[in-house]
Design a protein around this motif. Structure first.
Motif, PDB file in Angstrom:
ATOM      1  N   GLU A   1       0.836  -1.203   0.000  1.00  0.00           N
ATOM      2  CA  GLU A   1       0.000   0.000   0.000  1.00  0.00           C
ATOM      3  C   GLU A   1       0.873   1.256   0.000  1.00  0.00           C
ATOM      4  O   GLU A   1       0.434   2.306  -0.441  1.00  0.00           O
ATOM      5  CB  GLU A   1      -0.947   0.003   1.201  1.00  0.00           C
ATOM      6  CG  GLU A   1      -2.057  -1.018   1.100  1.00  0.00           C
ATOM      7  CD  GLU A   1      -2.984  -0.773  -0.081  1.00  0.00           C
ATOM      8  OE1 GLU A   1      -3.493   0.353  -0.207  1.00  0.00           O
ATOM      9  OE2 GLU A   1      -3.185  -1.715  -0.867  1.00  0.00           O
ATOM     10  N   LYS A   2       2.095   1.143   0.516  1.00  0.00           N
ATOM     11  CA  LYS A   2       3.022   2.284   0.507  1.00  0.00           C
ATOM     12  C   LYS A   2       3.382   2.705  -0.915  1.00  0.00           C
ATOM     13  O   LYS A   2       3.865   3.797  -1.136  1.00  0.00           O
ATOM     14  CB  LYS A   2       4.300   1.950   1.275  1.00  0.00           C
ATOM     15  CG  LYS A   2       4.094   1.806   2.759  1.00  0.00           C
ATOM     16  CD  LYS A   2       5.398   1.521   3.459  1.00  0.00           C
ATOM     17  CE  LYS A   2       5.182   1.408   4.961  1.00  0.00           C
ATOM     18  NZ  LYS A   2       6.438   1.201   5.672  1.00  0.00           N
ATOM     19  N   LEU A   3       3.152   1.826  -1.888  1.00  0.00           N
ATOM     20  CA  LEU A   3       3.475   2.131  -3.281  1.00  0.00           C
ATOM     21  C   LEU A   3       2.323   2.818  -4.014  1.00  0.00           C
ATOM     22  O   LEU A   3       2.505   3.314  -5.115  1.00  0.00           O
ATOM     23  CB  LEU A   3       3.849   0.848  -4.028  1.00  0.00           C
ATOM     24  CG  LEU A   3       5.016   0.045  -3.450  1.00  0.00           C
ATOM     25  CD1 LEU A   3       5.244  -1.202  -4.288  1.00  0.00           C
ATOM     26  CD2 LEU A   3       6.269   0.887  -3.370  1.00  0.00           C
ATOM     27  N   LYS A   4       1.134   2.833  -3.392  1.00  0.00           N
ATOM     28  CA  LYS A   4      -0.034   3.450  -4.035  1.00  0.00           C
ATOM     29  C   LYS A   4       0.188   4.931  -4.255  1.00  0.00           C
ATOM     30  O   LYS A   4       0.660   5.640  -3.371  1.00  0.00           O
ATOM     31  CB  LYS A   4      -1.273   3.256  -3.168  1.00  0.00           C
ATOM     32  CG  LYS A   4      -2.095   2.099  -3.596  1.00  0.00           C
ATOM     33  CD  LYS A   4      -3.470   2.147  -3.014  1.00  0.00           C
ATOM     34  CE  LYS A   4      -4.272   1.109  -3.745  1.00  0.00           C
ATOM     35  NZ  LYS A   4      -5.466   0.734  -3.134  1.00  0.00           N
ATOM     36  N   GLY A   5      -0.153   5.394  -5.442  1.00  0.00           N
ATOM     37  CA  GLY A   5      -0.063   6.809  -5.763  1.00  0.00           C
ATOM     38  C   GLY A   5       1.325   7.293  -6.106  1.00  0.00           C
ATOM     39  O   GLY A   5       1.524   8.482  -6.313  1.00  0.00           O
ATOM     40  N   LEU A   6       2.303   6.381  -6.165  1.00  0.00           N
ATOM     41  CA  LEU A   6       3.671   6.774  -6.485  1.00  0.00           C
ATOM     42  C   LEU A   6       4.002   6.434  -7.930  1.00  0.00           C
ATOM     43  O   LEU A   6       3.431   5.515  -8.512  1.00  0.00           O
ATOM     44  CB  LEU A   6       4.658   6.059  -5.554  1.00  0.00           C
ATOM     45  CG  LEU A   6       4.497   6.320  -4.062  1.00  0.00           C
ATOM     46  CD1 LEU A   6       5.488   5.474  -3.281  1.00  0.00           C
ATOM     47  CD2 LEU A   6       4.675   7.790  -3.748  1.00  0.00           C
TER      48      LEU A   6
END
Length: 159
Positions: A111-116
């Motif tokens: 989820e830390k990769l979402k929007g990146l």
């Protein structure tokens, strides 16, 4: 590090990856957006596949997957399944390269990769698992490596 993806690089590509769709894209560096991940067994070995969509070029929206070996799956293979990664494996290396090295292996969250916007390298699969060449119509593209997270003001956004 900013987690904002400019509106021109929307990550709303629908409901997910089309099963058994393997696009053939040009090799080289490309910008990707995280979609989701799944766990699976491939020839009896546990795997995690992280699904991405290509951003900002003629192939915008095309799905590609980065597959990783894992030590074991916790539960049945499924979308957002639980897994145990090897501490020195490619998954941990790529993940720590993107989000930082202070990550607990039992707490990996994509989820830390979402929007990146993720700079990655694509390669074409030209041989099957036993080394025999694939016909041109059977070749497909996979993510070879996740290189870096790009800031919105990075000139590589303008590709």
């Amino acid at each position: 590090m900013s987690s904002d993806v400019p509106s021109s690089a929307s990550t709303d590509f629908g409901v997910g990856i089309i099963e058994d769709y393997y696009p053939l894209l040009p090799e080289g560096e490309v910008l990707l957006a995280y979609l989701d991940y799944c766990t699976a067994f491939y020839y009896g070995r546990p795997k995690v596949g992280i699904n991405f969509a290509v951003l900002g070029d003629d192939n915008c929206g095309e799905p590609v997957t980065r597959w990783y070996n894992v030590t074991k799956l916790k539960g049945p293979p499924r979308r957002y399944g639980d897994f145990v990664p090897p501490s020195r494996g490619d998954l941990v290396r790529d993940y720590q390269n993107l989000v930082g090295s202070d990550v607990r292996l039992d707490r990996i969250s994509f989820e830390k990769l979402k929007g990146l916007c993720i700079l990655s390298r694509l390669k074409t699969v030209t041989k099957e698992r036993r080394g025999k060449p694939l016909a041109p119509g059977q070749q497909y593209t996979v993510v070879e490596e996740l290189l870096a997270i790009l800031e919105p003001n990075d000139p590589r956004w303008q590709k």
